[in-house]
Design an enzyme around this catalytic site. Structure first.
Site: not given
Ligand code: ADP
Length: 449
Positions: A116, A164, A200, A203, A275, A290, A292, A295
C-alpha cells in the site's frame, strides 16, 4: 482464445468462472481440497483435480500442487478468482515461467499495487489525490506522533501489506498512539508476516466508493462506473451497490478520470478496482487498488449489462477493449450471505445445510455454490451466497431485495439474512444516509428473524 482454463479457487467464484468459460466454449479444470469434494464447482467443471487436504496452505495456497494440476491437465491459462493467490506476484510470475497465462495483471503490477505504501507513492506521482499521511513506513512511535500532530488527529495506522481490514487502528490523541502502534504491528505480523505500518489522516464519516476499471494489453484503460461499499462491519464489506446514492454526474466524471489515471500509471492490464474514500464535502482520496476480480463485481455487471469475467478472459487473451466508459443503466444491490450468527457477534456458523431454497424472479440473481444437504466447511471464508437484485430505481431495488430476502430459506446453520432484512427496513439506509461507520451504531437486536 484459450483452450482450457484451470480455476485456482473454490466456492461461488469458481462456479462463476466456470459458467462464463462454458459460454465461451473454453474447457475448465476445477481444483479442490478434500473438504470440498462435494462442492458444485467440482461437479460442473469438465475436469477436477484433488490437490490436497482441507488446510489452505496444503491446497488452495500451495503453488507447487496447483502447478502440477496445470501440467497434468494441460491447461493453458489459470484464473485465480479473488482471495487465495489472486494477488500473489510470485504465483503470477511462476505461471509466466511455465508458459501458462495468469488471468490478471503481471507480477510487477501486482507488486506495485499490493504494497500500500508503494501504491500510494505511485498515485502521488500520477497526480491522483491520496489521504494525507506519512510518505512511507513509520520508523517508530515518536515519528508517528510527530506526523499525527502535523496532519491533525484523528489518524489511522495501517498495515502496508493490509487486507480484510486487518492491522488497522484509529488513534485520537498522543496518549493512544503507543498501544495502537503495538497492536497494529502485532496483528499485521500475524496476518501478513509483514509488520510495516504507515499512518494517514482518519477521514471522518467517509463513504467507501470504488471504481471498476478494465485495461488491455495496448494501454487502453476505461472505467465501468462505481460501487458504494460503505456498509461495513469491522472494515469488511457486507452490502454493495451501484450507483452510489452519494454520486453526482460531476463527481463520477472526476473520480472516473482519477481511476483511469491510476490504471494508466502502471499500464494496467485486466479488471481491477480503484478504491477511494469520499468525505462529506465530496473530496475523494485514493485508498488502494485491487488487482483482481472483486466479490462485489456482480452489481457492476447488472447495472452495465456486461460479463466482467468474460472481459477479463478476453483481455488476457490479447483482445483490445473498446476504451469506452460505462454509466449505470439500472440500480443494483448485493447482500453478502455469510454462514454467521448475527446475534452472537457474527460468529462463524459452519455445518450442514438441511434445507436451501434461493429466491427467484425478475431482477434477482443468486451466486452460490451451496445446496440443500451441503456441509459448509469450517476452514474457509464464511460467505456462502451473494444475493443481487436490480431494478429501475434504488427504492424499487430495496423493495425487490426485501421480497427476495423473505424468500431465502437456509436451515441448519445461522446466516446473515436476518441482518440484511433489518438493514433494508432501516430508514437511514433507505434514504441513502450512511457512511462507513453506519454499523457502529446499528441495533443488531433488530436482526431476529
Ligand atoms: P483492507 O485492504 O484491509 O480492506 P482498506 O485500505 O481497503 O483496507 O480499508 C478498509 C476500510 O477501512 C475502508 O473501506 C474504510 O472504511 C476504512 N479506512 C481505511 N483508511 C481510512 C482512512 N484514512 N480514514 C477513514 N477510514 C479508513
Amino acid at each position: 482464445m484459450f483452450n482450457k482454463i484451470l480455476i485456482a479457487n473454490r466456492g461461488e467464484i469458481a462456479l462463476r468462472i466456470i459458467r462464463t468459460c462454458k459460454e465461451m466454449g473454453i474447457k475448465t479444470v476445477a481444483i479442490y481440497s478434500k473438504a470440498d469434494a462435494e462442492s458444485l464447482h467440482v461437479r460442473f467443471a469438465d475436469e477436477a483435480v484433488c490437490i490436497g487436504p482441507a488446510q489452505s496452505s496444503e491446497s488452495y495456497l500451495n503453488i507447487p500442487r496447483i502447478m502440477a494440476a496445470v501440467e497434468i491437465t494441460n491447461s493453458d491459462a489459470v484464473h485465480p478468482g479473488y482471495g487465495f493467490l489472486a494477488e500473489n506476484a510470485v504465483f503470477a510470475e511462476i505461471c509466466k515461467k511455465y508458459g501458462v497465462k495468469f488471468i490478471g495483471p503481471t507480477a510487477e503490477m501486482i507488486q506495485k499495487m499490493g504494497d500500500k505504501v508503494t501504491a500510494k507513492d505511485t498515485m502521488i506521482k500520477a497526480g491522483v489525490p491520496v489521504v494525507p499521511g506519512s510518505n512511507g513506513l513509520l520508523k517508530d512511535v515518536a515519528q508517528g506522533i510527530k506526523i499525527a500532530n502535523q496532519i491533525g488527529y484523528p489518524v489511522i495506522l495501517k498495515a502496508t501489506a493490509g487486507g480484510g481490514g486487518k492491522g488497522m487502528r484509529i488513534v485520537r490523541n498522543d496518549g493512544e498512539f503507543d498501544d495502537a502502534w503495538h497492536s497494529a504491528k502485532q496483528e499485521a505480523k500475524a496476518s501478513f508476516s509483514n509488520d510495516g505500518i504507515y499512518v494517514e489522516k482518519y477521514v471522518e464519516e467517509p463513504r467507501h466508493i470504488e471504481f471498476q476499471i478494465v485495461g488491455d494489453q495496448f494501454g487502453n484503460v476505461a472505467h465501468l462506473s462505481e460501487r458504494d461499499c460503505s456498509i461495513q462491519r469491522r472494515h469488511q464489506k457486507l452490502v454493495e451497490e451501484s450507483p452510489s446514492p452519494f454520486m453526482t454526474e460531476k463527481l463520477r466524471k472526476k473520480m472516473g478520470a482519477a481511476a483511469i489515471k491510476a490504471g494508466k500509471s502502471i499500464n494496467y492490464e485486466g479488471v481491477g478496482t480503484v478504491e477511494f474514500l469520499v468525505d462529506k464535502h465530496r473530496n475523494f482520496y485514493f485508498m488502494e487498488m485491487n488487482t483482481r476480480i472483486q466479490v462485489e463485481h456482480p452489481v457492476t455487471e447488472e447495472v452495465i449489462d456486461h460479463d466482467l469475467i468474460k472481459e477479463q478472459i478476453k483481455v488476457a487473451a490479447g483482445i483490445p477493449i473498446t476504451g469506452k466508459n460505462y454509466e449505470p443503466l439500472l440500480h443494483a444491490i448485493e447482500c453478502r450471505i455469510n454462514a454467521e450468527d448475527v446475534c452472537n457477534g457474527f460468529r462463524p456458523s459452519p455445518g450442514k445445510i438441511t434445507s436451501f431454497h434461493s429466491p427467484k424472479g425478475h431482477g434477482v440473481r443468486v451466486d452460490t455454490h451451496v445446496y440443500s444437504s451441503y456441509s459448509v466447511p469450517p476452514f474457509y471464508d464464511s460467505m456462502i451466497a451473494k444475493l443481487i437484485c436490480k431494478a429501475q430505481t434504488r427504492e424499487e431495488c430495496i423493495l425487490k431485495m426485501q421480497r427476495a430476502l423473505d424468500e431465502f430459506i437456509i436451515e441448519g446453520i445461522k446466516t446473515t439474512v436476518p441482518f440484511h432484512k433489518a438493514l433494508m427496513r432501516n430508514e437511514d439506509f433507505r434514504k441513502g444516509n450512511f457512511d462507513t461507520g453506519f454499523l457502529n451504531h446499528f441495533d443488531f437486536g433488530e436482526c431476529k428473524d
